[in-house]
Structures are given as structure tokens and as C-alpha cells.
Design a protein around this motif. Sequence first.
Motif, PDB file in Angstrom:
ATOM      1  N   TRP A 177       0.712  -1.192  -0.145  1.00 54.37           N
ATOM      2  CA  TRP A 177       0.012   0.013  -0.171  1.00 54.37           C
ATOM      3  C   TRP A 177       0.917   1.364   0.015  1.00 54.37           C
ATOM      4  N   GLU A 178       1.772   1.190   0.658  1.00 51.88           N
ATOM      5  CA  GLU A 178       2.841   2.303   0.668  1.00 51.88           C
ATOM      6  C   GLU A 178       3.566   2.547  -0.608  1.00 51.88           C
ATOM      7  N   ALA A 179       3.802   1.633  -1.366  1.00 46.89           N
ATOM      8  CA  ALA A 179       4.300   1.624  -2.760  1.00 46.89           C
ATOM      9  C   ALA A 179       3.186   2.250  -3.746  1.00 46.89           C
ATOM     10  N   ILE A 180       1.848   1.905  -3.663  1.00 49.44           N
ATOM     11  CA  ILE A 180       1.029   2.065  -4.610  1.00 49.44           C
ATOM     12  C   ILE A 180       0.192   3.202  -4.312  1.00 49.44           C
ATOM     13  N   GLY A 181      -0.079   3.575  -3.147  1.00 52.30           N
ATOM     14  CA  GLY A 181      -0.921   4.329  -2.718  1.00 52.30           C
ATOM     15  C   GLY A 181      -0.392   5.967  -2.755  1.00 52.30           C
ATOM     16  N   THR A 182      -0.894   6.939  -3.617  1.00 50.39           N
ATOM     17  CA  THR A 182      -0.567   8.232  -3.663  1.00 50.39           C
ATOM     18  C   THR A 182      -1.516   9.054  -2.939  1.00 50.39           C
ATOM     19  N   ASN A 183      -0.841   9.814  -1.815  1.00 53.32           N
ATOM     20  CA  ASN A 183      -2.067  10.525  -0.991  1.00 53.32           C
ATOM     21  C   ASN A 183      -3.134   9.553  -0.260  1.00 53.32           C
ATOM     22  N   GLY A 184      -2.650   8.532  -0.138  1.00 53.18           N
ATOM     23  CA  GLY A 184      -3.870   7.687   0.399  1.00 53.18           C
ATOM     24  C   GLY A 184      -4.840   7.224  -0.486  1.00 53.18           C
ATOM     25  N   ILE A 185      -4.564   7.212  -1.841  1.00 55.66           N
ATOM     26  CA  ILE A 185      -5.582   6.752  -2.847  1.00 55.66           C
ATOM     27  C   ILE A 185      -4.749   6.020  -4.108  1.00 55.66           C
ATOM     28  N   TYR A 186      -5.272   4.922  -4.432  1.00 60.11           N
ATOM     29  CA  TYR A 186      -4.748   4.165  -5.661  1.00 60.11           C
ATOM     30  C   TYR A 186      -5.502   4.697  -6.652  1.00 60.11           C
ATOM     31  N   ASP A 187      -4.600   5.091  -7.897  1.00 55.52           N
ATOM     32  CA  ASP A 187      -5.122   5.641  -9.043  1.00 55.52           C
ATOM     33  C   ASP A 187      -5.266   4.353  -9.874  1.00 55.52           C
ATOM     34  N   SER A 188      -6.667   4.132 -10.402  1.00 58.45           N
ATOM     35  CA  SER A 188      -6.697   2.730 -11.247  1.00 58.45           C
ATOM     36  C   SER A 188      -6.002   3.108 -12.663  1.00 58.45           C
ATOM     37  N   GLY A 189      -5.537   4.380 -13.109  1.00 59.37           N
ATOM     38  CA  GLY A 189      -4.821   4.489 -14.278  1.00 59.37           C
ATOM     39  C   GLY A 189      -3.377   4.127 -14.133  1.00 59.37           C
ATOM     40  N   ASP A 190      -3.098   3.951 -12.926  1.00 60.22           N
ATOM     41  CA  ASP A 190      -1.424   3.588 -12.788  1.00 60.22           C
ATOM     42  C   ASP A 190      -1.144   2.290 -13.320  1.00 60.22           C
ATOM     43  N   GLY A 199     -22.528  -1.378  -8.977  1.00 61.91           N
ATOM     44  CA  GLY A 199     -22.495  -2.174  -7.789  1.00 61.91           C
ATOM     45  C   GLY A 199     -21.657  -3.433  -7.881  1.00 61.91           C
ATOM     46  N   ARG A 200     -21.058  -3.760  -8.870  1.00 62.61           N
ATOM     47  CA  ARG A 200     -20.177  -4.971  -9.250  1.00 62.61           C
ATOM     48  C   ARG A 200     -18.807  -4.484  -8.896  1.00 62.61           C
ATOM     49  N   ILE A 201     -18.102  -5.792  -8.482  1.00 67.98           N
ATOM     50  CA  ILE A 201     -16.415  -5.399  -8.408  1.00 67.98           C
ATOM     51  C   ILE A 201     -15.732  -5.194  -9.581  1.00 67.98           C
ATOM     52  N   VAL A 202     -15.094  -4.188  -9.671  1.00 65.33           N
ATOM     53  CA  VAL A 202     -14.308  -4.118 -10.887  1.00 65.33           C
ATOM     54  C   VAL A 202     -12.970  -4.135 -10.749  1.00 65.33           C
ATOM     55  N   PRO A 203     -11.994  -4.755 -11.409  1.00 63.85           N
ATOM     56  CA  PRO A 203     -10.631  -4.959 -11.259  1.00 63.85           C
ATOM     57  C   PRO A 203     -10.094  -3.701 -11.580  1.00 63.85           C
ATOM     58  N   ALA A 204      -9.051  -3.066 -10.933  1.00 63.60           N
ATOM     59  CA  ALA A 204      -8.284  -1.936 -11.065  1.00 63.60           C
ATOM     60  C   ALA A 204      -7.115  -2.420 -11.456  1.00 63.60           C
ATOM     61  N   GLY A 205      -6.325  -3.251 -11.019  1.00 64.07           N
ATOM     62  CA  GLY A 205      -5.033  -3.752 -11.365  1.00 64.07           C
ATOM     63  C   GLY A 205      -4.679  -5.118 -10.684  1.00 64.07           C
ATOM     64  N   ALA A 206      -3.736  -5.896 -11.094  1.00 65.22           N
ATOM     65  CA  ALA A 206      -3.656  -7.119 -10.628  1.00 65.22           C
ATOM     66  C   ALA A 206      -1.968  -7.392 -11.162  1.00 65.22           C
ATOM     67  N   VAL A 207      -1.279  -7.947 -10.384  1.00 67.99           N
ATOM     68  CA  VAL A 207       0.034  -8.401 -10.705  1.00 67.99           C
ATOM     69  C   VAL A 207       0.360  -9.520  -9.917  1.00 67.99           C
ATOM     70  N   THR A 208       1.431 -10.367 -10.270  1.00 75.69           N
ATOM     71  CA  THR A 208       1.908 -11.460  -9.432  1.00 75.69           C
ATOM     72  C   THR A 208       3.504 -11.202  -9.925  1.00 75.69           C
ATOM     73  N   VAL A 209       4.383 -11.370  -8.643  1.00 75.77           N
ATOM     74  CA  VAL A 209       5.622 -11.070  -8.472  1.00 75.77           C
ATOM     75  C   VAL A 209       6.400 -12.163  -7.856  1.00 75.77           C
ATOM     76  N   ASP A 210       7.521 -12.652  -8.669  1.00 77.43           N
ATOM     77  CA  ASP A 210       8.220 -13.669  -7.886  1.00 77.43           C
ATOM     78  C   ASP A 210       9.240 -13.123  -6.829  1.00 77.43           C
ATOM     79  N   ALA A 211      10.209 -13.904  -6.321  1.00 74.47           N
ATOM     80  CA  ALA A 211      11.120 -13.592  -5.263  1.00 74.47           C
ATOM     81  C   ALA A 211      12.062 -12.604  -5.897  1.00 74.47           C
TER      82      ALA A 211
END
Length: 150
Positions: free
Chosen positions: A57-70, A98-110
Amino acid sequence: MRTDPLTPRGQTEPLAALAAIALVCTAITLYTGLYGEVLDGVGQDRALGDVTAERVWEAIGTNGIYDSGDDLPSLIDASTIPHGASVQVTVTYVGDTGRIVPAGAVTVDAQGDVVGTEPPTTAERCNRSVPVRVSPGDVQPGTLSVVVWS
């Protein structure tokens, strides 16, 4: 010198005595409650999922908000994830219908590289409520989901 037996000496008003007792009892209760909370957290390890979710959250949240365009994969690097662990990060929000919409997803290895693997069922999971900026001036309630495994 004669004293009158009906003269009150060394007495306190009952209301003042009750107020003083209530004040002392409240102070003791607050002290023990605060002391207990402080001691509960001492010496205990926090769950890896919770710590990782906080770091993500510290890495992706800018001013306490995640921008879906990031671009979420560009925001997560090797310093964000725990050493030797793989992490799956998903951000969703509640859309206008009222539906759940994906704003971003990623899987990162070690090593911090983006991969397409699915986490095992034994992986540690953590969900956290976050605000998501859908468009300028439009912030929706969302969820940050973090899955961590070795």
C-alpha cells in the motif's frame, strides 16, 4: 473548651466522595486497558500478509489513494516484497452498477519479476479496504488483496 457533638468534623459531602471514587476507578480502568494493549503487541510477530499488504500500500497509494490508471506492475519492485517470497497483488473497486471491477493485478516472484503463476492454497492472504480513484474527482471504495507465499 466544650465541643458540640452535633458539629460535623472531618466529614466530606457524599456526592464529592462518590465523584472522587468514580474518578479513581476510571483512571485505573483506563491505565490497565492502555497498559494491556501495549503489552499485547510487544514480542509478537506480525503476520507476513499484513506486513506485506502495508508495504504494498505504501508503494502503490499516492496521498492515500490508488489511481486505477496507474501501471500496477511498475509500482511493485523487489524492495516492496519480502525477501524470498512471491506476492500476488490485486486491487478492485465497487463500480457504478455495484459490481466489483478490477483496477489492477500483478504477481511478482522472489526476484521482483512479473510472473503468471497462481498462488498455492496454503499462501497467506490479506485484504485491506482502500480508496480507488476511477477518474478525476471520482473515488470509489476498493479492496487491496495481497497473497504471499515462499
